[in-house]
Motif scaffolding. Structure first.
Motif, PDB file in Angstrom:
ATOM      1  N   GLU A  81       0.862  -1.198   0.000  1.00 46.29           N
ATOM      2  CA  GLU A  81       0.000   0.000   0.000  1.00 46.29           C
ATOM      3  C   GLU A  81       0.888   1.235   0.000  1.00 46.29           C
ATOM      4  O   GLU A  81       1.978   1.201   0.560  1.00 46.29           O
ATOM      5  N   CYS A 109      -0.180   7.371   8.078  1.00 47.06           N
ATOM      6  CA  CYS A 109      -0.453   5.966   8.407  1.00 47.06           C
ATOM      7  C   CYS A 109       0.787   5.125   8.091  1.00 47.06           C
ATOM      8  O   CYS A 109       0.744   3.899   8.118  1.00 47.06           O
ATOM      9  N   HIS A 111       2.336   4.464   5.311  1.00 45.80           N
ATOM     10  CA  HIS A 111       2.295   3.550   4.160  1.00 45.80           C
ATOM     11  C   HIS A 111       3.559   3.631   3.299  1.00 45.80           C
ATOM     12  O   HIS A 111       3.782   2.764   2.467  1.00 45.80           O
ATOM     13  N   GLU A 146      -6.082   2.297   0.247  1.00 46.39           N
ATOM     14  CA  GLU A 146      -6.542   1.489   1.385  1.00 46.39           C
ATOM     15  C   GLU A 146      -7.400   2.339   2.295  1.00 46.39           C
ATOM     16  O   GLU A 146      -8.393   1.892   2.843  1.00 46.39           O
ATOM     17  N   GLU A 147      -6.999   3.608   2.431  1.00 42.52           N
ATOM     18  CA  GLU A 147      -7.654   4.482   3.404  1.00 42.52           C
ATOM     19  C   GLU A 147      -9.094   4.798   3.037  1.00 42.52           C
ATOM     20  O   GLU A 147      -9.911   5.027   3.907  1.00 42.52           O
ATOM     21  N   HIS A 171       1.945  -3.787   9.106  1.00 40.75           N
ATOM     22  CA  HIS A 171       1.582  -2.380   9.192  1.00 40.75           C
ATOM     23  C   HIS A 171       2.439  -1.702  10.251  1.00 40.75           C
ATOM     24  O   HIS A 171       2.583  -2.237  11.353  1.00 40.75           O
TER      25      HIS A 171
HETATM   26 ZN   LIG Z   1      -2.729   2.186   7.188  1.00 38.02          ZN
END
Ligand SMILES: [Zn+2]
Length: 480
Positions: A81, A109, A111, A146-147, A171
């Protein structure tokens, strides 16, 4: 050091600078869902230069891709991602809030680490397959947005996961642990009501209000809340309130719903009931309703057996090794968290590590220990992720590694700062090493794939996508 770790380390150490530069590039080019043009291009070019065959676009998404190397043998998959979040622009490696670009996007996040970590593990395995002439295949799924859009649902429905034996994911987080809890399935849908406009004082009898229908629908759903499973979460927002004139009967109005539950079947059941409420509300108000399913994603169902192999791999390869500067930055960043966040973090750390280790980890402000994993299901994470969808197609294991101070929530400027810093680099190294070690084990020990598949067949069996065959993902050029 196990033979697997030894082999992985050699390749990783030779290539880490390249991987690290790639993570910097993604961090420095934060792009939100479905418009990750620079990021996806860079990642595809890199994979191509490493000898992977690329398929792009896939599932109608320009920024989605599938990359393959090798032939035959077990097929090891990695999920990548690279989308950023709007409004989270933040300078890296500092403990004060300061944007890079005013109002810009940022990797809050982490990524940049997620994507490059998983992709680099695939590249390390590719090198080992080549060097040792192993009979195996590596596949990389580049899944955008993804978000926001749950792209993996579309990729899964279109069959791109079908030829993968196991999927290894991770993650960046504020802890080192296996994800053995579930997550919430989520159905994403809009309800567009269309009525008839009229002068609200002079001719109210001629008007049919779309806004009334929205309000009636929300009241209906609020009554429904008592009669759904405990895990359900139903949220709505108004996308269109039909204008800002009280004296005009609103001829159009749109509601945006997220319908969540701990199992996809429960979420789908609630979705059907909410559709009935929407239709009932439309009838009451004398208007029409269009129901537009935008996407859906299943709850996360960890493959417990495979998660155990990944757990052993992290233990053998090692969690991130931070230095004094990293701990210093982590302490400063930790101090910016509010008291409620710190309290929640403490509870979570105690749940994961037990009192004694939790206390030590919190004092350092940066987790270095791996939380024990006993092979059982853990507490559900009250979030939704399209990795859930993935876990319904392929036996999947996911790990979290600490890339930010203890308790740092995802989607924050603190996460963005940390994910771009030297802390993130240590995490990246450990992530690539642990994932590649796990992949190598699965190539060398065929029973790993067999046992993971056995559990998958028992727990999941056959799965059908929660979206229809003809549903297309949002077109970012038309719908922002
Ligand atoms: Zn994430």
């Amino acid at each position: 050091m196990s033979k697997y770790v030894d082999n992985v380390k050699k390749v990783l150490d030779d290539n880490f600078d390249k991987f690290s530069d790639l993570a910097d590039f993604i961090w420095e080019h934060p792009e939100v869902g479905l418009i990750e043009y620079d990021s996806s291009k860079k990642l595809m070019e890199f994979l191509k230069s490493e000898g992977f065959e690329i398929e792009n676009p896939i599932s109608g998404m320009e920024t989605a891709f599938k990359a393959s190397f090798g032939s035959g043998g077990p097929v090891i998959g990695f999920s990548v991602e690279y989308d950023a979040l709007p409004g989270l622009s933040q300078k890296k490696g500092q403990a004060t809030k300061e944007e890079v670009v005013s109002g810009g996007a940022g990797h809050g996040c982490g990524h940049n680490l997620l994507g490059v970590g998983a992709l680099s593990a695939a590249v390390v395995l590719k090198d080992l397959i080549e060097e040792e002439k192993l009979d195996a295949t590596v596949k990389v799924i580049g899944a955008p947005s993804e978000e926001r859009d749950g792209a993996k649902t579309f990729i899964g429905r279109d069959g791109y996961f079908d030829d993968i034996d196991i999927m290894l994911t991770w993650h960046p987080e504020s802890k080192n642990a296996i994800w053995n809890g579930g997550s919430l399935a989520n159905i994403i849908v809009t309800y567009n009501f269309k009525g008839t406009s009229s002068h609200a004082a002079a001719a109210p009898h001629l008007g049919r209000s779309a806004l009334d229908a929205c309000e009636l629908m929300n009241v209906g759903v609020n009554y429904l809340r008592e009669h759904v499973v405990d895990s359900a979460r139903i949220h709505y927002a108004y996308l269109d309130v039909g204008g800002n004139a009280p004296n005009v009967v609103q001829s159009h109005a749109t509601l945006y719903y997220f319908i969540r539950a701990s199992k996809i079947d429960d979420a789908l059941n609630i979705y059907e009931r909410i559709n009935d409420i929407a239709k009932g509300a439309a009838q009451m108000a004398g208007v029409e309703v269009d129901i537009n399913l935008k996407g859906a994603l299943a709850d996360y169902s960890p493959n417990l057996y495979l998660s155990g192999i990944l757990y052993d791999s992290i233990k053998e390869f090692g969690t991130p090794k931070f230095d004094d500067d990293d701990f210093k930055l982590a302490k400063e960043l930790y101090e910016t968290l509010d008291d409620n966040t710190k309290k929640a973090a403490k509870d979570n750390m105690i749940y994961l590590y037990g009192d004694k280790v939790a206390k030590e980890e919190i004092e350092k402000a940066l987790a270095t220990e791996l939380a024990p994993y006993d092979g059982n299901y853990g507490k559900m994470e009250v979030i939704s992720s399209d990795v859930g969808e993935l876990s319904h197609y392929v036996p999947t294991a996911q790990m979290f590694l600490a890339a930010a101070p203890v308790g740092t929530p995802l989607h924050t400027w603190q996460m963005c700062s940390s994910a771009g810093s030297e802390i993130g680099k240590k995490t990246l190294y450990s992530a690539i090493g642990s994932l590649a070690t796990c992949g190598l084990k699965a190539i060398e020990e065929p029973e790993i794939i067999e046992k993971a598949r056995e559990e998958f067949d028992q727990v999941i069996g056959k799965y059908e996508a929660p979206i229809p065959d003809d549903l297309k993902i949002r077109d970012p050029k038309v719908e922002s």
